[in-house]
Every structure is written in structure tokens, then in C-alpha cells.
Design a protein around this motif. Structure first.
Motif, PDB file in Angstrom:
ATOM      1  N   TRP A  54       0.842  -1.200   0.000  1.00  0.00           N
ATOM      2  CA  TRP A  54       0.000   0.000   0.000  1.00  0.00           C
ATOM      3  C   TRP A  54       0.877   1.249   0.000  1.00  0.00           C
ATOM      4  CZ3 TRP A  54      -1.923   4.571   1.068  1.00  0.00           C
ATOM      5  CH2 TRP A  54      -3.289   4.816   0.897  1.00  0.00           C
ATOM      6  N   VAL A  55       1.951   1.219   0.798  1.00  0.00           N
ATOM      7  CA  VAL A  55       2.828   2.388   0.903  1.00  0.00           C
ATOM      8  C   VAL A  55       3.552   2.639  -0.416  1.00  0.00           C
ATOM      9  CG1 VAL A  55       4.790   3.394   2.129  1.00  0.00           C
ATOM     10  CG2 VAL A  55       3.085   2.056   3.388  1.00  0.00           C
ATOM     11  N   HIS A  93       1.274   4.357  -2.594  1.00  0.00           N
ATOM     12  CA  HIS A  93       1.199   5.728  -2.091  1.00  0.00           C
ATOM     13  C   HIS A  93       2.353   6.564  -2.640  1.00  0.00           C
ATOM     14  CE1 HIS A  93       2.587   8.572   1.133  1.00  0.00           C
ATOM     15  NE2 HIS A  93       1.330   8.966   1.076  1.00  0.00           N
ATOM     16  N   HIS A 122       2.429   9.981  -5.393  1.00  0.00           N
ATOM     17  CA  HIS A 122       3.125  11.255  -5.176  1.00  0.00           C
ATOM     18  C   HIS A 122       4.248  11.494  -6.183  1.00  0.00           C
ATOM     19  CE1 HIS A 122       1.271  12.754  -1.535  1.00  0.00           C
ATOM     20  NE2 HIS A 122       1.343  11.564  -0.977  1.00  0.00           N
ATOM     21  N   HIS A 158      -2.839  -0.864  -5.868  1.00  0.00           N
ATOM     22  CA  HIS A 158      -4.027  -0.389  -5.169  1.00  0.00           C
ATOM     23  C   HIS A 158      -5.278  -1.133  -5.623  1.00  0.00           C
ATOM     24  CE1 HIS A 158      -3.096   3.685  -3.044  1.00  0.00           C
ATOM     25  NE2 HIS A 158      -2.638   2.623  -2.403  1.00  0.00           N
ATOM     26  N   TYR A 163      -7.342   3.756  -7.405  1.00  0.00           N
ATOM     27  CA  TYR A 163      -6.048   4.422  -7.339  1.00  0.00           C
ATOM     28  C   TYR A 163      -6.100   5.887  -7.766  1.00  0.00           C
ATOM     29  CZ  TYR A 163      -1.264   5.717  -8.514  1.00  0.00           C
ATOM     30  OH  TYR A 163      -0.072   6.381  -8.611  1.00  0.00           O
ATOM     31  N   TRP A 209      -8.229   8.030  -5.441  1.00  0.00           N
ATOM     32  CA  TRP A 209      -7.500   8.256  -4.197  1.00  0.00           C
ATOM     33  C   TRP A 209      -6.356   9.249  -4.414  1.00  0.00           C
ATOM     34  CZ3 TRP A 209      -2.303   7.343  -3.974  1.00  0.00           C
ATOM     35  CH2 TRP A 209      -1.702   7.653  -2.750  1.00  0.00           C
ATOM     36  N   GLN A 210      -5.648   9.130  -5.532  1.00  0.00           N
ATOM     37  CA  GLN A 210      -4.527  10.038  -5.803  1.00  0.00           C
ATOM     38  C   GLN A 210      -5.013  11.493  -5.794  1.00  0.00           C
ATOM     39  OE1 GLN A 210      -2.832   9.903  -9.798  1.00  0.00           O
ATOM     40  NE2 GLN A 210      -0.757  10.103  -8.946  1.00  0.00           N
ATOM     41  N   HIS A 259      -6.077  12.486  -2.155  1.00  0.00           N
ATOM     42  CA  HIS A 259      -4.894  12.573  -1.304  1.00  0.00           C
ATOM     43  C   HIS A 259      -4.079  13.830  -1.622  1.00  0.00           C
ATOM     44  CE1 HIS A 259      -2.142  10.934   1.594  1.00  0.00           C
ATOM     45  NE2 HIS A 259      -1.122  11.033   0.753  1.00  0.00           N
ATOM     46  N   LEU A 292      -3.596   1.336   7.866  1.00  0.00           N
ATOM     47  CA  LEU A 292      -3.702   2.578   7.096  1.00  0.00           C
ATOM     48  C   LEU A 292      -4.391   3.667   7.903  1.00  0.00           C
ATOM     49  CD1 LEU A 292      -3.674   4.319   4.535  1.00  0.00           C
ATOM     50  CD2 LEU A 292      -5.750   3.112   3.815  1.00  0.00           C
ATOM     51  N   THR A 302      -2.716   7.194   9.583  1.00  0.00           N
ATOM     52  CA  THR A 302      -3.175   8.538   9.228  1.00  0.00           C
ATOM     53  C   THR A 302      -3.859   9.223  10.410  1.00  0.00           C
ATOM     54  OG1 THR A 302      -5.208   7.596   8.295  1.00  0.00           O
ATOM     55  CG2 THR A 302      -3.399   8.019   6.778  1.00  0.00           C
TER      56      THR A 302
END
Length: 317
Positions: free
Chosen positions: A26-27, A30, A34, A52, A59, A62-63, A66, A204, A208
Motif C-alpha cells: 500500500w505504501v 502511495h 506522489h 491499489h 487508485y 484516491w490520488q 490525497h 492505514l 493517518t
């Protein structure tokens, strides 16, 4: 492993270990979101999308959300994820009344269960804990009504194609799980996939939640918020060498991540050291053991109040 009551402990250990290790995937996704994974954006998008989708995360949607979180961190109106209710709001009054009725132990336990087990799917489906500027509810799967009633859209019209691709990835994974259930039984799929899935989601949300929530972390209204203020209102915590290795230091280098999210995880350690050296008064670090910090946040951080104008809104038990 047998699907029998006598094997329940083995299945629970399997879910805990497998989900904890898989959180590292998952990381990595992530990092892709980014642009911190690979200089080739297509390779990066493919890796993030596949990882994801395997974890039932849309994905590209979420991108987008986020990125909004990073752009408006700890903003009470424009923030995204873990935006607290104000004490004087209807939601805040309801939460306070419920907490008084339940008491600290029950209300803290309730917060833990809801956040760690249900928090992530509730956020993806209905935008729970999202900022008020985007309305309520919002959804990572559908950009139109009834999920579009805020001052500004979380997902603009130009994003519909990306959201569709995200949905197709999740749908493909659900199809694979359905075929696996036909081949081997729904119970085995729930154990083999479902148990680690719950553990990943708990990690997760736990990360957060602890990144952005504590009694001394302020949240700001529009008139007082700036990007620099918001980016510095996150906290690094001690997760230990094993979890830092498995999860690429996501909990121990988060301040650096908010200052520059394009730094890859293996360089975030050096970035964190430099930030602490140059700006020791600005970089937050809390040495409280994780289980104690998690209980403090769950039992005492429910609504925020502003005591001094301009000083931010703080949680008060």
C-alpha cells in the motif's frame, strides 16, 4: 489451512502477519501517487494502479483526494481525511452527547472499532471525515449526484475518465475474488483475502489518524490557515525497526513527507534528520508508545474548539 473453528487462532495470526506485510505494498502505491517512485510516469501509474486495485483502492480517485489532503492539511473546511467536527456544530453536539452517555472507555472503544475496521471503506464510499467545502457525502467511485453538493467538487468533471479507470481496476479485482470464491468457496476467500484486507485497512487508518490527530495538534479555519501551518501540524512517532522496515517509515518520517511528498521513502530518513537538525522547534515528534497514543486519540479526540482567536482549533476531552 482447514476452515474449522479449531484453526481460528492460526487464521487470525495469518491475517495479522500477512496484512502487516502487505501494508508495505500500500505504501509503495502511495509513493507512486506522489510521483516519488519512478521517473517514468507511466511505469509509476501502472505500479500504483495495480497495487491499489489488488487492495480494492480506486487508485486515481484516491490520488486526487490525497493530493487535496496534502494541499489543505489541517484545514477545517478545505481539508480531506480526518477533518474534525467543531464542538458547536450539530455533528459535534451529537458526538459530545453520545460520549457523555457512553463514558470514556466505551466511547474510546467505539471510536477504535469504527475507525480501524470501518473507517477506510466509509471514507472511500461516502467521504466520511472529509472537509465541509466538498459537501457530504462524497464518493471515490461516483462524481455526480448525490455525491456532489459542496461549495466545490472534490472530483471535477475533467476527472471522470480517471475515476472510471479506477473503478475498472477495483471491479476487475472483485471479479477475480468472485471467481476464486466459486473455485474454492466464499469462506476460504474471506479468510485468505478478507482477513489481511482488514488488517491493511486498520494499519492505514491507524497511521493517518495518529499522523494528524492529538490533543496538541491544531486545526485551522480558513481565515487562519496557511499551507506552511498545515503541513507542519503532523507528527512523527516511534514504530520500531520492524514496522519501519515493512512500511517504509511512513509513520516515522511523515513531517518530511508533508514538506515534500516527492521525496522517496529511502531518502525521507535523511530529510527528517535534516529537518530536525535545522528546525527542531517546528518538527513534531511524540515518543509516546503507539498503543498509548492510539488510545489517547480514540478516547479524548472527538471534537475541536477554539479557545484563543487565531491560535487554531484544538481537541478537548
Amino acid at each position: 489451512m482447514p476452515l474449522a473453528p479449531g484453526a481460528a487462532i492460526i487464521w487470525l495470526v495469518y491475517g495479522l502477519v500477512t496484512g502487516t506485510v502487505a501494508m508495505g505494498c500500500w505504501v509503495i502505491a502511495h509513493e507512486c501517487g506522489h510521483h516519488a517512485f519512478h521517473p517514468n510516469r507511466r511505469v509509476e501509474a501502472l505500479v500504483g494502479f495495480v497495487l491499489h486495485s489488488l487492495l480494492l483502492v480506486p487508485y486515481f480517485a484516491w490520488q486526487r483526494s490525497h493530493a487535496v489532503h496534502h494541499a489543505h492539511c489541517n484545514h477545517l473546511e478545505g481539508g480531506e481525511t480526518h477533518v474534525p467536527p467543531r464542538a458547536e456544530s450539530k455533528t459535534g453536539q451529537l458526538i459530545l452527547a453520545m460520549n457523555r452517555r457512553l463514558g470514556s472507555v466505551l466511547s474510546g472503544s467505539r471510536a477504535l472499532v469504527i475507525h480501524l475496521l470501518l473507517g477506510w471503506p466509509l471514507y472511500l464510499l461516502f467521504g466520511v471525515t472529509g472537509g465541509s467545502d466538498y459537501g457530504a457525502p462524497t464518493s471515490h467511485f461516483w462524481p455526480g449526484a448525490p455525491f456532489r453538493n459542496g461549495h466545490r467538487p472534490l472530483f471535477p468533471d475533467s476527472f471522470r475518465g480517471s475515476m472510471l479507470r479506477s473503478n475498472l481496476g477495483v471491479l476487475a479485482m472483485l471479479l477475480l475474488l468472485g471467481l476464486a470464491a466459486i473455485q474454492w468457496s466464499p469462506a476460504r476467500v474471506l479468510c485468505v483475502y478478507g482477513l489481511p484486507y482488514l488488517v491493511i485497512n486498520a494499519w492505514l487508518v491507524g497511521y493517518t489518524w495518529l499522523h494528524h490527530t492529538d490533543l496538541d495538534i491544531p486545526h485551522f479555519a480558513s481565515g487562519d490557515w496557511t499551507w506552511a501551518k498545515g503541513a507542519l501540524q503532523t507528527v512523527d512517532r516511534p514504530y520500531g525497526p520492524v514496522l519501519n522496515f515493512l512500511h517504509h517509515g511512513i509513520g516515522a518520517t511523515h513531517v518530511c513527507h508533508h514538506i515534500n511528498p516527492c521525496i522517496p521513502h529511502y531518502n525521507a530518513w535523511r530529510g527528517t534528520a535534516l529537518l530536525r537538525q535545522q528546525f527542531p522547534q517546528l518538527v513534531r515528534y511524540d515518543s509516546t508508545p503507539i498503543h498509548q497514543a492510539l488510545w489517547r486519540v480514540a478516547s479524548r479526540c472527538s471534537v475541536v474548539r477554539q479557545v484563543i482567536p487565531g491560535e487554531g482549533f484544538f481537541y478537548q476531552a
